[in-house]
Design a protein around this motif. Sequence first.
Motif: not given
Length: 448
Positions: A139-158
């Motif tokens: 299983v591959v997962f990523g972690v990011n923090i609060c405001e990061d996911i409100f932006h459509p590209s970096l880092p979630t898309l990456f």
Amino acid sequence: MKTLTLALCQINPSVGDIEGNFKKILFFIDEARKNNADIIVFPELALTGYTPEDLLFYPDFINKAKEGLEQIVNSVKDFIVIVGLPVKKEDLYNSAAIIADGKLIDFYHKIYLPNYSVFDEMRYFKPGRKISVYEYDEVVFGVNICEDIFHPSLPTLFQAESGAELIINISASPFYVGKYERKLRMLQTRSYDLGVYIAYLNMVGGQDETVFDGRSVVVSPEGKILCTGKAFEEDMILITLDMEDVARTRMREPKIRWELDFIENVELIKIPLKRKSNIKQEKISYFKSDILTEEEEIFKAVATGLRDYVEKNGFKRVCLGLSGGIDSSVVALIATEALGKERVTGVFMPSRYTSQESREDVYELVKNLGIELIEISIDDIFEEYLKRLSSAFKGLPEDTTEENIQSRIRGNLLMALSNKFGWLVITTGNKSELSVGYATLYGDMAGG
């Protein structure tokens, strides 16, 4: 079936109370472990509380958080824990620690630092630059923090383009009216566009003027809401995910297949651990909390803010002036809901101008709520003021001055009770009065 069991620990930490927050984290880890969770997640800055503000300038505070993290690492066995805390490297970062099997695997540093509204993160933190994904028993997962996911590209898309099937976002996102619905739409859009599970974990509770509503959420790769946490309450959201659903969704709708295929700077970190879900098949749980009306949201937010202000500042009891009017009655109800009737004292302070109807309303309110009532007449005190000021006011008509004297007498009496018994005085004015200055300084503005 390739499954993964998540435990999203929606906790209410206290700013600065690292020891208390640490103990709460350990308690929730133990509860999640009993439920065979593979990954146990805690909110943004869970170890220090959000937001620590200028406490972050003290090295001892940062070191204490580091010591707390080390103890958490030692308590983690055959599972993964993700917890938010400030981390000092060459600079200070708002970070998520990824821990597995007694080892600190990695830190993710928050990239987008909000600096608007109640946020002032650029004052304290440096933005992160590194993006990683983690491979955990296929299983591959990523972690990011609060405001990061409100932006459509970096880092979630990456992260999604680099193979992440699950994005875990730890957050401390304050409540305001209408925000939750907009946030849900954003998370559903993000999941659908990227074809990933999104596990969004929000903090809960009040910290001074800021209130966090919780309502954590897990969204499927199709953009469907699978489960939500409780509103304005601590909660542990357990859900078992069918990770094969990600591949099925992406094959049907390969929306990110050609996105950013040049990416080379996303690091893949392997976690040498087996998922518990492989050992014992768990039933996939889909559950949702109740939808709140706007009025219910506001009431719960105000009650939560009051409760945590009282609890986190060590007050045992509150008192407030009761007039029989709407404002003080609503505040008494909120206090009773937040703290319980046994911790609320109403104070009725009639004068020569108090009507019989007001008296009856106060006593009916106290009866209905079951709270304690103290009655103190201000007539003699008011008469003494008039007598002492008679020569100075000679020949002048009565006006708002005399009205304000009564308000200030009541404020003095409430503060005397607070001073003597250690109670918190709750002010009963409303925001409309506050915005236009329709209040008496040192009178009905007394209290918190």
